[in-house]
Design an enzyme around this catalytic site. Structure first.
Site, PDB file in Angstrom:
ATOM      1  N   ILE A  58      11.679  42.477  20.227  1.00  0.00           N
ATOM      2  CA  ILE A  58      10.734  42.845  21.277  1.00  0.00           C
ATOM      3  C   ILE A  58      10.507  44.344  21.122  1.00  0.00           C
ATOM      4  CG2 ILE A  58      12.644  43.096  22.941  1.00  0.00           C
ATOM      5  CD1 ILE A  58      10.707  42.426  25.180  1.00  0.00           C
ATOM      6  N   SER A  59       9.258  44.760  21.061  1.00  0.00           N
ATOM      7  CA  SER A  59       8.939  46.161  20.799  1.00  0.00           C
ATOM      8  C   SER A  59       9.379  47.063  21.940  1.00  0.00           C
ATOM      9  CB  SER A  59       7.432  46.332  20.584  1.00  0.00           C
ATOM     10  OG  SER A  59       7.002  45.659  19.431  1.00  0.00           O
ATOM     11  N   GLN A  60       9.606  48.337  21.616  1.00  0.00           N
ATOM     12  CA  GLN A  60       9.966  49.293  22.650  1.00  0.00           C
ATOM     13  C   GLN A  60       8.817  49.421  23.643  1.00  0.00           C
ATOM     14  OE1 GLN A  60       9.731  52.673  19.563  1.00  0.00           O
ATOM     15  NE2 GLN A  60       9.538  53.750  21.515  1.00  0.00           N
TER      16      GLN A  60
END
Length: 222
Positions: free
Chosen positions: A61-63
């Site tokens: 999950i992207s920052q």
């Protein structure tokens, strides 16, 4: 139990506003969606740090800043039909669903797609449709799209995605090598001509598929 409401507000103030995210709709969306529900339970306490987290199947999950930045650059409005390539956890999908009329999302990893569907349903987001499929070929049955967001790194933009972009539409994709990419925005004008501009440096997992990285190592021709 962590105070997730407080952590979410702090994330918006510290990691988004202070780093240049200005669109109030984007800030409100990230301040609304419970990010802790989109990460493995043992990582929930880390959900609001400004870093990527593993979600299984060698995906992440992207920052939060990257999610916010990509959403802001895509410049969504409430009437847009959006195609997302790479559902992953479903977090970016949920953010998009607050800002667009309809969100179509493709995910090649079946288990990730099923988990994302459950999470989206739990939030009551009825304007989202997720399908298990090779995202690099797009979703021609429901094209064209006003906006397309690709959430994996590609050697080049897949041609089918450009073909499915509506006149006046925008497509955002991390383009580059396996170790790093640049956010790249494609804009199609009313005559169908496409312009390209590059932006922030990012690092995403590889976009695997017929028009991406077939084995995570070597690109196919697009």
């Amino acid at each position: 139990m962590p105070d997730y409401d407080y952590l979410r507000r702090r994330m918006v103030d510290k990691h988004l506003k202070r780093r240049g995210i200005e669109d109030p709709r984007v800030l409100d969306a990230l301040g609304t969606i419970p990010r802790q529900d989109f990460v493995p339970g043992e990582l929930a306490a880390q959900a609001y740090g400004d870093h990527a987290l593993p979600i299984g199947a060698d995906q992440t999950i992207s920052q939060p800043w990257v999610v916010a930045r990509m959403t802001e650059v895509l410049d969504l409005d409430a009437e847009h039909s959006v195609l997302e390539i790479g559902t992953g956890s479903g977090y970016q999908t949920a953010i998009l669903s607050l800002l667009a009329r309809r969100v179509y999302s493709l995910e090649r990893v079946a288990e990730l797609a099923r988990r994302a569907i459950r999470r989206i349903r739990a939030l009551g987001r009825i304007n989202v449709k997720i399908q298990i499929f090779d995202g690099t070929v797009g979703w021609s049955e429901v094209a064209p799209f006003d906006r397309i967001m690709v959430t994996a790194g590609a050697p080049a933009v897949p041609k089918p995605l450009l073909d499915q972009l509506a006149p006046g539409g925008k497509l955002l994709i991390p383009e580059g090598g396996r170790e790093g990419q640049r956010l790249t925005l494609y804009v199609k004008n009313a005559k169908g001509q496409v312009s390209r501009q590059t932006g922030d440096a990012v690092t995403f997992v590889p976009l695997v598929g017929r028009h991406g990285w077939p084995d995570g190592k070597n690109p196919r021709n697009t």
